[in-house]
Design a protein around this motif. Structure first.
Motif, PDB file in Angstrom:
ATOM      1  N   ILE A 339       0.831  -1.208   0.000  1.00  0.00           N
ATOM      2  CA  ILE A 339       0.000   0.000   0.000  1.00  0.00           C
ATOM      3  C   ILE A 339       0.861   1.250   0.000  1.00  0.00           C
ATOM      4  CG2 ILE A 339      -1.565   1.364   1.447  1.00  0.00           C
ATOM      5  CD1 ILE A 339      -2.927  -1.275   2.224  1.00  0.00           C
ATOM      6  N   ASN A 340       1.853   1.307   0.888  1.00  0.00           N
ATOM      7  CA  ASN A 340       2.701   2.501   0.985  1.00  0.00           C
ATOM      8  C   ASN A 340       3.595   2.647  -0.251  1.00  0.00           C
ATOM      9  OD1 ASN A 340       1.635   3.252   3.441  1.00  0.00           O
ATOM     10  ND2 ASN A 340       3.152   2.123   4.620  1.00  0.00           N
ATOM     11  N   TYR A 341       4.044   1.534  -0.811  1.00  0.00           N
ATOM     12  CA  TYR A 341       4.839   1.582  -2.038  1.00  0.00           C
ATOM     13  C   TYR A 341       4.002   2.155  -3.188  1.00  0.00           C
ATOM     14  CZ  TYR A 341       7.059  -0.231  -6.299  1.00  0.00           C
ATOM     15  OH  TYR A 341       7.609  -0.356  -7.549  1.00  0.00           O
ATOM     16  N   PHE A 342       2.756   1.745  -3.268  1.00  0.00           N
ATOM     17  CA  PHE A 342       1.882   2.238  -4.331  1.00  0.00           C
ATOM     18  C   PHE A 342       1.568   3.716  -4.144  1.00  0.00           C
ATOM     19  CE2 PHE A 342      -2.341   2.986  -6.198  1.00  0.00           C
ATOM     20  CZ  PHE A 342      -2.097   2.583  -7.511  1.00  0.00           C
ATOM     21  N   VAL A 343       1.237   4.116  -2.887  1.00  0.00           N
ATOM     22  CA  VAL A 343       0.903   5.519  -2.630  1.00  0.00           C
ATOM     23  C   VAL A 343       2.089   6.430  -2.923  1.00  0.00           C
ATOM     24  CG1 VAL A 343       0.301   7.162  -0.803  1.00  0.00           C
ATOM     25  CG2 VAL A 343      -0.887   4.971  -0.947  1.00  0.00           C
ATOM     26  N   ALA A 344       3.290   5.999  -2.515  1.00  0.00           N
ATOM     27  CA  ALA A 344       4.471   6.848  -2.681  1.00  0.00           C
ATOM     28  C   ALA A 344       4.927   6.957  -4.135  1.00  0.00           C
ATOM     29  CB  ALA A 344       5.612   6.308  -1.816  1.00  0.00           C
ATOM     30  N   SER A 345       4.753   5.888  -4.915  1.00  0.00           N
ATOM     31  CA  SER A 345       5.303   5.884  -6.274  1.00  0.00           C
ATOM     32  C   SER A 345       4.226   5.764  -7.348  1.00  0.00           C
ATOM     33  CB  SER A 345       6.288   4.714  -6.424  1.00  0.00           C
ATOM     34  OG  SER A 345       5.630   3.475  -6.227  1.00  0.00           O
ATOM     35  N   MET A 346       2.981   6.048  -6.979  1.00  0.00           N
ATOM     36  CA  MET A 346       1.871   5.820  -7.889  1.00  0.00           C
ATOM     37  C   MET A 346       2.026   6.612  -9.204  1.00  0.00           C
ATOM     38  SD  MET A 346      -1.307   7.521  -8.599  1.00  0.00           S
ATOM     39  CE  MET A 346      -2.794   6.942  -9.392  1.00  0.00           C
ATOM     40  N   ARG A 347       2.408   7.868  -9.094  1.00  0.00           N
ATOM     41  CA  ARG A 347       2.535   8.696 -10.305  1.00  0.00           C
ATOM     42  C   ARG A 347       3.661   8.195 -11.199  1.00  0.00           C
ATOM     43  NH1 ARG A 347       1.906  15.222 -10.437  1.00  0.00           N
ATOM     44  NH2 ARG A 347       2.277  15.543 -12.673  1.00  0.00           N
ATOM     45  N   GLN A 348       4.796   7.845 -10.588  1.00  0.00           N
ATOM     46  CA  GLN A 348       5.923   7.337 -11.365  1.00  0.00           C
ATOM     47  C   GLN A 348       5.568   5.992 -12.034  1.00  0.00           C
ATOM     48  OE1 GLN A 348       6.225   8.571  -8.258  1.00  0.00           O
ATOM     49  NE2 GLN A 348       7.216  10.508  -8.862  1.00  0.00           N
ATOM     50  N   GLN A 349       4.803   5.157 -11.314  1.00  0.00           N
ATOM     51  CA  GLN A 349       4.408   3.875 -11.892  1.00  0.00           C
ATOM     52  C   GLN A 349       3.569   4.069 -13.150  1.00  0.00           C
ATOM     53  OE1 GLN A 349       2.962   0.628  -9.498  1.00  0.00           O
ATOM     54  NE2 GLN A 349       3.893   1.432  -7.621  1.00  0.00           N
ATOM     55  N   TYR A 350       2.602   4.991 -13.081  1.00  0.00           N
ATOM     56  CA  TYR A 350       1.709   5.158 -14.225  1.00  0.00           C
ATOM     57  C   TYR A 350       2.328   6.006 -15.339  1.00  0.00           C
ATOM     58  CZ  TYR A 350      -2.049   2.477 -12.267  1.00  0.00           C
ATOM     59  OH  TYR A 350      -2.787   1.425 -11.799  1.00  0.00           O
ATOM     60  N   GLU A 351       3.364   6.751 -15.034  1.00  0.00           N
ATOM     61  CA  GLU A 351       4.111   7.379 -16.123  1.00  0.00           C
ATOM     62  C   GLU A 351       4.727   6.308 -17.020  1.00  0.00           C
ATOM     63  OE1 GLU A 351       7.003  10.118 -14.691  1.00  0.00           O
ATOM     64  OE2 GLU A 351       5.532  11.649 -14.111  1.00  0.00           O
ATOM     65  N   TYR A 352       5.192   5.230 -16.382  1.00  0.00           N
ATOM     66  CA  TYR A 352       5.771   4.125 -17.156  1.00  0.00           C
ATOM     67  C   TYR A 352       4.674   3.276 -17.798  1.00  0.00           C
ATOM     68  CZ  TYR A 352       8.687   0.121 -18.384  1.00  0.00           C
ATOM     69  OH  TYR A 352       9.331  -0.874 -19.082  1.00  0.00           O
ATOM     70  N   LEU A 353       3.636   2.924 -17.003  1.00  0.00           N
ATOM     71  CA  LEU A 353       2.596   2.032 -17.514  1.00  0.00           C
ATOM     72  C   LEU A 353       1.779   2.683 -18.629  1.00  0.00           C
ATOM     73  CD1 LEU A 353       1.319   0.507 -14.142  1.00  0.00           C
ATOM     74  CD2 LEU A 353       2.676  -0.649 -15.893  1.00  0.00           C
ATOM     75  N   PHE A 354       1.491   3.991 -18.483  1.00  0.00           N
ATOM     76  CA  PHE A 354       0.721   4.699 -19.520  1.00  0.00           C
ATOM     77  C   PHE A 354       1.601   5.225 -20.646  1.00  0.00           C
ATOM     78  CE2 PHE A 354      -2.925   6.035 -16.432  1.00  0.00           C
ATOM     79  CZ  PHE A 354      -3.421   4.741 -16.497  1.00  0.00           C
ATOM     80  N   GLY A 355       2.879   5.437 -20.334  1.00  0.00           N
ATOM     81  CA  GLY A 355       3.761   6.062 -21.316  1.00  0.00           C
ATOM     82  C   GLY A 355       3.422   7.511 -21.546  1.00  0.00           C
ATOM     83  N   SER A 356       2.782   8.174 -20.567  1.00  0.00           N
ATOM     84  CA  SER A 356       2.337   9.563 -20.721  1.00  0.00           C
ATOM     85  C   SER A 356       2.352  10.263 -19.368  1.00  0.00           C
ATOM     86  CB  SER A 356       0.930   9.607 -21.316  1.00  0.00           C
ATOM     87  OG  SER A 356       0.380  10.910 -21.225  1.00  0.00           O
ATOM     88  N   PRO A 357       3.244  11.244 -19.146  1.00  0.00           N
ATOM     89  CA  PRO A 357       3.244  11.999 -17.894  1.00  0.00           C
ATOM     90  C   PRO A 357       1.924  12.729 -17.646  1.00  0.00           C
ATOM     91  CG  PRO A 357       5.285  12.369 -19.114  1.00  0.00           C
ATOM     92  CD  PRO A 357       4.357  11.624 -20.027  1.00  0.00           C
ATOM     93  N   GLU A 358       1.265  13.187 -18.705  1.00  0.00           N
ATOM     94  CA  GLU A 358       0.008  13.918 -18.549  1.00  0.00           C
ATOM     95  C   GLU A 358      -1.098  12.985 -18.037  1.00  0.00           C
ATOM     96  OE1 GLU A 358      -2.801  16.919 -18.471  1.00  0.00           O
ATOM     97  OE2 GLU A 358      -0.597  16.979 -18.575  1.00  0.00           O
ATOM     98  N   GLN A 359      -1.192  11.788 -18.600  1.00  0.00           N
ATOM     99  CA  GLN A 359      -2.177  10.821 -18.118  1.00  0.00           C
ATOM    100  C   GLN A 359      -1.867  10.401 -16.676  1.00  0.00           C
ATOM    101  OE1 GLN A 359      -4.975   9.726 -19.292  1.00  0.00           O
ATOM    102  NE2 GLN A 359      -4.901  10.650 -21.321  1.00  0.00           N
ATOM    103  N   ALA A 360      -0.591  10.298 -16.350  1.00  0.00           N
ATOM    104  CA  ALA A 360      -0.198   9.946 -14.990  1.00  0.00           C
ATOM    105  C   ALA A 360      -0.596  11.044 -14.014  1.00  0.00           C
ATOM    106  CB  ALA A 360       1.305   9.698 -14.924  1.00  0.00           C
ATOM    107  N   ARG A 361      -0.459  12.313 -14.437  1.00  0.00           N
ATOM    108  CA  ARG A 361      -0.865  13.427 -13.568  1.00  0.00           C
ATOM    109  C   ARG A 361      -2.365  13.391 -13.319  1.00  0.00           C
ATOM    110  NH1 ARG A 361      -3.338  18.025 -14.078  1.00  0.00           N
ATOM    111  NH2 ARG A 361      -3.533  17.761 -16.351  1.00  0.00           N
ATOM    112  N   LYS A 362      -3.149  13.098 -14.351  1.00  0.00           N
ATOM    113  CA  LYS A 362      -4.607  13.069 -14.198  1.00  0.00           C
ATOM    114  C   LYS A 362      -5.056  11.960 -13.260  1.00  0.00           C
ATOM    115  CE  LYS A 362      -5.733  15.035 -18.754  1.00  0.00           C
ATOM    116  NZ  LYS A 362      -6.379  14.792 -20.075  1.00  0.00           N
ATOM    117  N   ILE A 363      -4.494  10.771 -13.406  1.00  0.00           N
ATOM    118  CA  ILE A 363      -4.902   9.669 -12.549  1.00  0.00           C
ATOM    119  C   ILE A 363      -4.434   9.903 -11.116  1.00  0.00           C
ATOM    120  CG2 ILE A 363      -2.883   8.162 -12.899  1.00  0.00           C
ATOM    121  CD1 ILE A 363      -4.800   5.799 -13.015  1.00  0.00           C
TER     122      ILE A 363
END
Length: 534
Positions: A339-363
């Motif tokens: 849980i804490n790993y996901f909360v702390a790195s959630m934006r960085q994870q989805y920047e990689y998974l989505f391939g889009s910093p903008e989509q990562a910011r929105k989520i």
């Protein structure tokens, strides 16, 4: 005798309501750090640590400032979890009222240090935030026993308390919105000085309304009833009184008093007031033998397939050596780390998974809104599950949901999987915290709850130090790819979860002490109904 049995239903409702309110205002406010941080940056907290080159570039936040602010939260988060063990020990020794008073003191000290830090001659932000993080678990953990104000609704009460804990992170979000709408005039100093109302409210409630001793679990109440009835069966105090009429009169007085205690315990177990309880169904003590007359009592139900009462009455040392403790602790350590790993790195994870910093910011922005909202929305559902489902089923749902979240976190280039993941996560987080405390209460009881539950959370907090290793694996070994780490955590959690669920489904409730002729069958029946639900 049992002090809390004297509390009326109205006073018990009031105690639960007040606890929910002050848990919302104090229990987990430090976890709203993401909302508080932008305000601190705008107010220039630790801005003096920036180099001249960074100041010339007019960056919103420099590296040293970012590091110091994050250190504030890291210290508070670790302290919140690690402090659970000493807090639990204090709770077991001195009771919930003392814990509540200590918690209000820590909250007051933290608010004063944080509110006046800009004007005092030393850095009061880190120690102030630390004291706020210590006050929260003193308030939260000492409220768990209120789940036994109405034993058949213990799951709903725990879910409300946990929901209030999760929603308390929104307090700083509300402050940030007010700060922005007033163009910064409502500063952190003004907010935290106004926040002093909260610890004062908690202190007054503890001294006037809240119970000084913990409410007992149904099993602990039954043990007390058994002791009372055994005392009746072996009452020989007045054998030496020469006047037989006087001796019999004194015995009858004590018999009536013990019967009243048994009746009150039964009322509490069956979650009905005295005015609603049919006295024809009460256990009646025979005058000549002390054995309960069970001819009109309800027969106990079969209560196999749960874990309720598995370790009630055992010493804390024996409990922590049991598989019950080891498995739930391993599962909790892994889940809290995830849980804490996901909360702390959630934006960085989805920047990689989505391939889009903008989509990562929105989520990420949606996730900040979902997290406190999930604690409120999930309250009725969590309560219904814990009150009506067996503990093995609850554990199965817990493990299955954790596995689904882990799998969704490994799917790249899928917006649907990402948004589904954060929606489930926001509801799962309060369910997980509530289920663990509910499991600990049902398996270990409240005589040792503080030590046992405190040790579980303390070890989980220490396990959070592994998060630095997970970050290193993600960023350095796997080059920002979170999928391998998520996959490993999901697999290990699933295996431990299977080990936790399978033994729980094969345990028979060690109830029905009435077979030894000591406990009224109707009380055991009420206890069995409670066990069946838990």
């Amino acid at each position: 005798m049992v002090r809390h049995m004297k509390n009326s239903r109205k006073s018990r409702y009031l105690q639960v309501g007040i606890a929910v309110i002050y848990c919302f205002l104090a229990a987990g406010v430090v976890f709203g750090f993401a909302a508080l941080k932008p305000v601190l940056i705008r107010e220039g907290v630790y801005h003096s640590m920036c180099s001249q080159e960074e100041l010339n570039e007019r960056q919103d936040v420099c590296y040293a400032q970012e590091l110091r602010l994050n250190l504030m939260f890291t210290i508070a988060a670790v302290a919140t979890n690690v402090s659970a063990l000493p807090i639990g020990t204090i709770l077991d020794t001195y009771g919930p009222r003392v814990c509540g008073i200590i918690g209000s003191g820590f909250l007051s000290l933290g608010a004063i240090l944080f509110g006046l830090s800009s004007s005092i001659g030393f850095d009061g932000y880190i120690p102030g935030y630390l004291f706020l993080s210590l006050g929260g678990p003193f308030i939260f953990i000492s409220s768990f026993h209120l789940s036994n104000t109405f034993p058949t609704r213990s799951g709903s009460i725990l879910s409300m308390l946990t929901g209030a804990f999760d929603a308390s992170s929104a307090l700083f979000l509300i402050f940030r919105l007010v700060n922005e709408n007033t163009n910064g005039r409502f500063t952190t100093g003004k907010f935290f000085l106004a926040y002093l109302i909260v610890p004062v409210f908690i202190l007054v409630a503890q001294l006037t309304i809240m119970p000084a001793t913990s409410y007992k679990t149904a099993g602990e109440l039954v043990q007390q009833a058994e002791a009372e009835i055994s005392a009746e069966a072996n009452d020989r105090v007045d054998d030496d009184i020469s006047d037989r009429n006087e001796g019999e009169r004194q015995r009858n007085d004590r018999r009536v008093q013990r019967q009243d205690i048994v009746n009150k315990i039964q009322d509490l177990l069956t979650d009905t007031g005295p005015e609603h309880t049919s006295r024809t169904e009460e256990p009646v003590l025979r005058a000549n033998g002390g054995e309960p007359d069970t001819s009109s009592a309800t027969k106990p139900q079969n209560t196999t397939g749960g874990v309720w009462g598995a370790m009630h009455g055992c010493s804390a040392l024996r409990q922590v050596r049991s598989p019950w403790f080891v498995l739930i602790t391993l599962f909790t350590v892994l889940q809290m780390l995830r849980i804490n790993y996901f909360v702390a790195s959630m934006r960085q994870q989805y920047e990689y998974l989505f391939g889009s910093p903008e989509q990562a910011r929105k989520i990420n922005e949606l996730f900040d809104f979902f997290l406190p909202l999930g604690g409120l929305v999930s309250v009725p559902f969590i309560g219904a599950i814990l009150d009506n489902a067996s503990t093995p089923f609850v554990l199965l749902v817990l493990v299955s949901t954790a596995t689904v979240i882990g799998v969704l976190g490994c799917i790249p280039l899928s917006i649907e999987a990402g948004y589904t993941n954060i929606a489930i996560f926001a509801i799962y987080r309060p369910f997980y915290y509530t289920a663990v405390s509910d499991y600990a209460a049902k398996v270990f009881g409240f005589q040792t709850f503080g030590k046992v539950y405190g040790l579980i959370i303390c070890l989980s907090g220490l396990g959070n130090f592994a998060q630095a290793g997970l970050d290193a694996l993600t960023f350095k070994v796997f080059h920002r790819n979170p999928i391998p780490v998520n996959a490993i955590l999901t697999l290990v959690t699933c295996l431990v979860g299977i080990g936790l669920v399978c033994p729980a489904g094969n345990v028979t409730i060690p109830c029905c002490l009435h077979k030894r002729g000591h406990i009224p069958v109707s009380i055991c029946s009420a206890l069995s109904r409670n066990a069946t639900q838990g």
